[in-house]
Write a protein that holds these residues in place. Structure first.
Motif, PDB file in Angstrom:
ATOM      1  N   GLU A   1       0.953  -1.188  -0.016  1.00 34.68           N
ATOM      2  CA  GLU A   1       0.092   0.142   0.171  1.00 34.68           C
ATOM      3  C   GLU A   1       0.921   1.299  -0.023  1.00 34.68           C
ATOM      4  OE1 GLU A   1      -2.373  -0.506   3.462  1.00 34.68           O
ATOM      5  OE2 GLU A   1      -3.508  -2.182   2.393  1.00 34.68           O
ATOM      6  N   ALA A   2       1.425   1.598  -1.210  1.00 37.59           N
ATOM      7  CA  ALA A   2       2.496   2.389  -1.060  1.00 37.59           C
ATOM      8  C   ALA A   2       1.969   3.720  -1.908  1.00 37.59           C
ATOM      9  CB  ALA A   2       3.670   2.058  -2.123  1.00 37.59           C
ATOM     10  N   GLU A   3       0.544   3.762  -2.264  1.00 34.19           N
ATOM     11  CA  GLU A   3       0.249   5.179  -3.188  1.00 34.19           C
ATOM     12  C   GLU A   3       0.236   6.564  -2.265  1.00 34.19           C
ATOM     13  OE1 GLU A   3      -3.512   2.986  -1.210  1.00 34.19           O
ATOM     14  OE2 GLU A   3      -1.745   2.511  -2.054  1.00 34.19           O
ATOM     15  N   ILE A   4      -0.207   6.319  -1.032  1.00 36.06           N
ATOM     16  CA  ILE A   4      -0.034   7.681  -0.155  1.00 36.06           C
ATOM     17  C   ILE A   4       1.383   8.088  -0.101  1.00 36.06           C
ATOM     18  CG2 ILE A   4      -0.406   8.752   2.072  1.00 36.06           C
ATOM     19  CD1 ILE A   4      -3.238   7.156   2.003  1.00 36.06           C
ATOM     20  N   PRO A   5       2.407   7.216   0.550  1.00 39.12           N
ATOM     21  CA  PRO A   5       3.817   7.611   0.517  1.00 39.12           C
ATOM     22  C   PRO A   5       4.356   8.190  -0.820  1.00 39.12           C
ATOM     23  CG  PRO A   5       3.325   5.527   1.692  1.00 39.12           C
ATOM     24  CD  PRO A   5       2.286   5.779   1.183  1.00 39.12           C
ATOM     25  N   ILE A   6       4.064   7.557  -1.969  1.00 34.00           N
ATOM     26  CA  ILE A   6       4.576   7.995  -3.181  1.00 34.00           C
ATOM     27  C   ILE A   6       3.710   9.263  -3.618  1.00 34.00           C
ATOM     28  CG2 ILE A   6       4.494   7.391  -5.632  1.00 34.00           C
ATOM     29  CD1 ILE A   6       4.843   4.565  -4.985  1.00 34.00           C
TER      30      ILE A   6
ATOM     31  N   VAL B   1      -5.667   8.672  -2.626  1.00 29.67           N
ATOM     32  CA  VAL B   1      -4.999   9.778  -3.076  1.00 29.67           C
ATOM     33  C   VAL B   1      -5.577  10.739  -3.989  1.00 29.67           C
ATOM     34  CG1 VAL B   1      -2.935   8.562  -2.861  1.00 29.67           C
ATOM     35  CG2 VAL B   1      -4.243   8.206  -5.046  1.00 29.67           C
ATOM     36  N   PHE B   2      -6.820  10.871  -4.045  1.00 32.52           N
ATOM     37  CA  PHE B   2      -7.690  11.566  -4.916  1.00 32.52           C
ATOM     38  C   PHE B   2      -7.280  12.944  -4.697  1.00 32.52           C
ATOM     39  CE2 PHE B   2     -11.188  14.145  -6.297  1.00 32.52           C
ATOM     40  CZ  PHE B   2     -11.384  14.028  -7.982  1.00 32.52           C
ATOM     41  N   SER B   3      -7.246  13.415  -3.444  1.00 35.03           N
ATOM     42  CA  SER B   3      -7.216  14.765  -3.222  1.00 35.03           C
ATOM     43  C   SER B   3      -5.830  15.289  -3.417  1.00 35.03           C
ATOM     44  CB  SER B   3      -7.506  15.220  -1.564  1.00 35.03           C
ATOM     45  OG  SER B   3      -6.676  14.479  -0.899  1.00 35.03           O
ATOM     46  N   ILE B   4      -4.588  14.501  -3.159  1.00 38.62           N
ATOM     47  CA  ILE B   4      -3.227  14.923  -3.380  1.00 38.62           C
ATOM     48  C   ILE B   4      -3.220  14.926  -5.026  1.00 38.62           C
ATOM     49  CG2 ILE B   4      -0.948  14.096  -3.008  1.00 38.62           C
ATOM     50  CD1 ILE B   4      -1.650  12.420  -0.699  1.00 38.62           C
ATOM     51  N   VAL B   5      -3.772  14.113  -5.952  1.00 38.96           N
ATOM     52  CA  VAL B   5      -3.809  14.163  -7.391  1.00 38.96           C
ATOM     53  C   VAL B   5      -4.476  15.474  -7.871  1.00 38.96           C
ATOM     54  CG1 VAL B   5      -4.402  12.916  -9.605  1.00 38.96           C
ATOM     55  CG2 VAL B   5      -3.575  11.615  -7.454  1.00 38.96           C
ATOM     56  N   LEU B   6      -5.394  15.670  -7.204  1.00 36.51           N
ATOM     57  CA  LEU B   6      -6.076  17.130  -7.358  1.00 36.51           C
ATOM     58  C   LEU B   6      -4.956  18.410  -7.293  1.00 36.51           C
ATOM     59  CD1 LEU B   6      -9.907  17.093  -6.343  1.00 36.51           C
ATOM     60  CD2 LEU B   6      -8.647  17.708  -8.447  1.00 36.51           C
ATOM     61  N   ASP B   7      -4.233  18.214  -6.060  1.00 34.31           N
ATOM     62  CA  ASP B   7      -3.252  19.219  -5.769  1.00 34.31           C
ATOM     63  C   ASP B   7      -2.208  19.268  -6.752  1.00 34.31           C
ATOM     64  OD1 ASP B   7      -4.646  19.923  -3.499  1.00 34.31           O
ATOM     65  OD2 ASP B   7      -3.525  18.781  -2.191  1.00 34.31           O
ATOM     66  N   LEU B   8      -1.791  18.026  -7.217  1.00 36.18           N
ATOM     67  CA  LEU B   8      -0.629  17.791  -8.238  1.00 36.18           C
ATOM     68  C   LEU B   8      -1.267  18.587  -9.568  1.00 36.18           C
ATOM     69  CD1 LEU B   8       0.350  14.117  -7.669  1.00 36.18           C
ATOM     70  CD2 LEU B   8       1.585  16.201  -6.955  1.00 36.18           C
ATOM     71  N   ALA B   9      -2.288  18.199  -9.971  1.00 35.16           N
ATOM     72  CA  ALA B   9      -3.000  18.899 -11.291  1.00 35.16           C
ATOM     73  C   ALA B   9      -2.998  20.387 -10.960  1.00 35.16           C
ATOM     74  CB  ALA B   9      -4.512  18.622 -11.271  1.00 35.16           C
TER      75      ALA B   9
END
Length: 461
Positions: A114-119, A146-154
C-alpha cells in the motif's frame, strides 16, 4: 484481569491515535519523544521499542529504524511484517530521491504494497520536471485514497509531461466522482491545470458540453485541441480532420498527447497516426505506435520490426526496447527474431528483458535456454528475468547474485527475490537487512514483508 486488559487495550488505541496524529502532521520529534518517554517508564519495553522503530521509519530515518529493528529481532527471534513494511515505505519521507525513485518503481510493479499515499506525498516535494516518472508508477496502484493529492498535483502542473501523466490518473480517480470535482481546476490560471481538467472531462460519460464549446476557441493550442478531442469523443461520427492541424505543431508534447487520444477513435484515426509514426521525436512516434497497436493496426510496429532486422546493434536494441514498451506477449516472436544469431551480448541482454517485460508462453519457453549460456552475464540476466516473471527456474543463480560484492547486483537480485516471495530467499533477504547499503536494506525489508505476509510460518534462522 479483564479490567486490566480493557485498560491496556484502550490505552494502546489512544496511544496509537496520538502518535499517528503527530506523524501525519510531520511532528516527528514530538512523536519520538512521547515514545521514548513511554519506553523508559513502561515495563513492556519490547512494545515501545516497536513504536520507536515505527516512528523512526515513518520519519524517514530508515538507517536508524533498520538498526533498531535488528536489535528487536535479536531479542524476540521473530519478524514483524508491519514494521518491515514501514521501513520499506519510510524512504518516501527522506530527501533521498535516488532511492525513492528506485523504490517507487519497484513498489508500483509489485502492486500488493500500500504505497500510493507515501509515493503521492513524495511527488509533492519534487520539482515539476521530476514528477512524471513517479506519477506514471502511482497510476498503477493509486485508488481513491490519493484523489485529493492528485487534485493538488493537477493544480501545480507546469509541464506537458505532467499533463500527460496526471490526466489519465485523475480521469480514472474522478470517473465516479462526477464532473463537478473538476470545477476548481477549470478556474485555474494555469493552462496545464485546465488541460488536465479538459482531458478528464472528455473521458467522462456525461460531461457538460458547453465546456468543450468554450475552450475549443481558446488561443492556447493545448486547450483548444483537448476541447475538440473531448467534443469528438461524444458524437457518433467524429470528424477527425479538425485535428489534422496539430500533427505538425512545433511542440512535441502536443503531438504526443494527440497520438495518445487518437487511439480512442479506432481505425478512423489510422491515417493521422501513421503520420505521427514518422515523427522526429521518439516519444511521439512511440505513442502513435502504441495507439495503432491497440487498435489492431498492422502498421504499428513497422519501424521497430525493421530496426531489429539490421546488423547494427544500436538499431536492434532501439527496435527491441520499443517493442517491449508498446506491445504485449503476442509480439515476443519479433524479439526472438532480433536476438537470433546475434554476436552482440548487449543485444541478447536487451532481448532477454524485453521478453520478460512482454511475458507469455514464448518468453517462458525461450528464456531458460540462456541459463546455460557461455556468457556469465547473459546467464545471470536470464535468471533475473525469469524471476521477474515469477518463474523460479533461475532461483539458485539469483541467490548467488544476492551475495555479490557489487551493490547494484545485490540490490537487483534481492528485488527479484522480493518479487518472487519464495521462502527459499528468506535468509538472503534477512542478510540484506544488515547490508552496508541503505538501498539493499530497504529492498530486503520490502521482500521480507512480502514473504511474511504470504506464508503462515517461516522457518526461523
Amino acid at each position: 484481569m479483564a479490567v486490566i486488559l480493557f485498560f491496556f487495550l484502550t490505552y494502546n488505541e489512544a496511544f496509537k491515535f496520538k502518535i499517528d496524529s503527530l506523524l501525519s502532521k510531520g511532528q516527528y520529534p514530538e512523536a519520538l519523544k512521547i515514545v521514548e518517554d513511554s519506553f523508559r517508564e513502561s515495563p513492556d519495553k519490547l512494545e515501545f521499542e516497536k513504536w520507536r522503530v515505527y516512528v523512526l521509519a515513518y520519519e524517514g530515518k530508515v538507517f536508524k529504524a533498520s538498526d533498531a529493528y535488528l536489535r528487536l529481532y535479536e531479542v524476540t527471534g521473530k519478524h514483524d511484517p508491519e514494521l518491515l513494511h514501514q521501513i520499506a515505505l519510510g524512504i518516501f519521507n527522506t530527501d533521498n530521491e535516488k532511492l525513492a525513485r528506485f523504490l517507487a518503481f519497484r513498489l508500483a510493479l509489485i502492486h500488493d504494497v500500500e504505497a500510493e499515499i507515501p509515493i503521492a506525498r513524495f511527488i509533492k516535494r519534487l520539482d515539476n520536471e521530476k514528477r512524471p516518472f513517479f506519477i506514471e508508477n502511482l497510476h498503477k496502484i493509486a485508488d481513491s485514497n490519493v484523489f485529493s493529492i492528485v487534485l493538488d498535483l493537477a493544480k501545480e502542473a507546469k509541464t506537458y509531461d505532467e499533463v500527460f501523466t496526471i490526466s489519465p490518473l485523475l480521469s480514472r480517480l474522478a470517473i465516479t466522482q462526477g464532473p463537478d470535482v473538476l470545477d476548481t481546476l477549470l478556474q485555474s490560471d494555469s493552462p496545464y491545470t485546465k488541460a488536465i481538467a479538459l482531458w478528464a472531462l472528455g473521458d467522462m460519460m456525461s460531461p457538460p458540453k458547453d465546456v468543450f464549446d468554450k475552450f475549443s476557441q481558446s488561443n492556447n493550442t493545448l486547450l483548444a485541441m483537448l476541447a475538440k478531442i473531448g467534443a469528438l469523443k461524444h458524437v457518433s461520427k467524429p470528424e477527425l480532420s479538425i485535428l489534422r492541424e496539430y500533427l505538425s505543431n512545433p511542440e512535441p508534447g502536443i503531438r504526443k498527447i494527440l497520438a495518445f487520444h487518437l487511439g480512442y477513435f479506432g481505425m478512423d484515426a489510422e491515417p493521422l497516426l501513421v503520420k505521427l509514426l514518422n515523427d522526429p521525436k521518439d516519444d511521439v512516434k512511440r505513442e502513435a505506435a502504441r495507439s495503432l497497436y491497440y487498435m489492431g493496426s498492422e502498421r504499428a510496429l513497422t519501424p521497430y520490426i525493421q530496426a531489429i532486422s539490421y546488423i547494427d546493434p544500436k538499431k536492434k536494441i532501439w527496435g527491441i526496447d520499443n517493442i517491449a514498451q508498446i506491445a504485449d506477449s503476442s509480439a515476443a516472436s519479433y524479439i526472438a527474431r532480433g536476438m537470433s544469431g546475434t554476436p552482440y551480448p548487449l543485444v541478447t541482454i536487451h532481448g532477454i528483458w524485453a521478453l520478460a517485460t512482454l511475458g507469455g508462453s514464448v518468453a517462458r519457453s525461450i528464456l531458460p535456454s540462456f541459463l546455460t549460456s557461455n556468457n556469465k552475464i547473459i546467464r545471470d540476466e536470464a535468471a533475473l528475468a525469469l524471476g521477474y516473471m515469477g518463474d523460479t527456474r533461475g532461483l539458485i543463480q539469483i541467490t548467488r547474485l544476492a551475495r555479490s560484492p557489487n551493490v547494484l547486483t545485490r540490490k537487483r537480485s534481492l528485488w527479484i527475490l522480493a518479487k518472487l516471495a519464495d521462502k527459499r530467499g528468506y535468509k538472503y533477504l534477512f542478510d540484506g537487512l544488515k547490508d552496508e547499503s541503505l538501498d539493499v536494506r530497504v529492498v530486503s525489508a520490502l521482500g521480507l514483508w512480502r514473504i511474511l505476509n504470504n506464508a503462515d510460518t517461516v522457518k526461523k534462522e
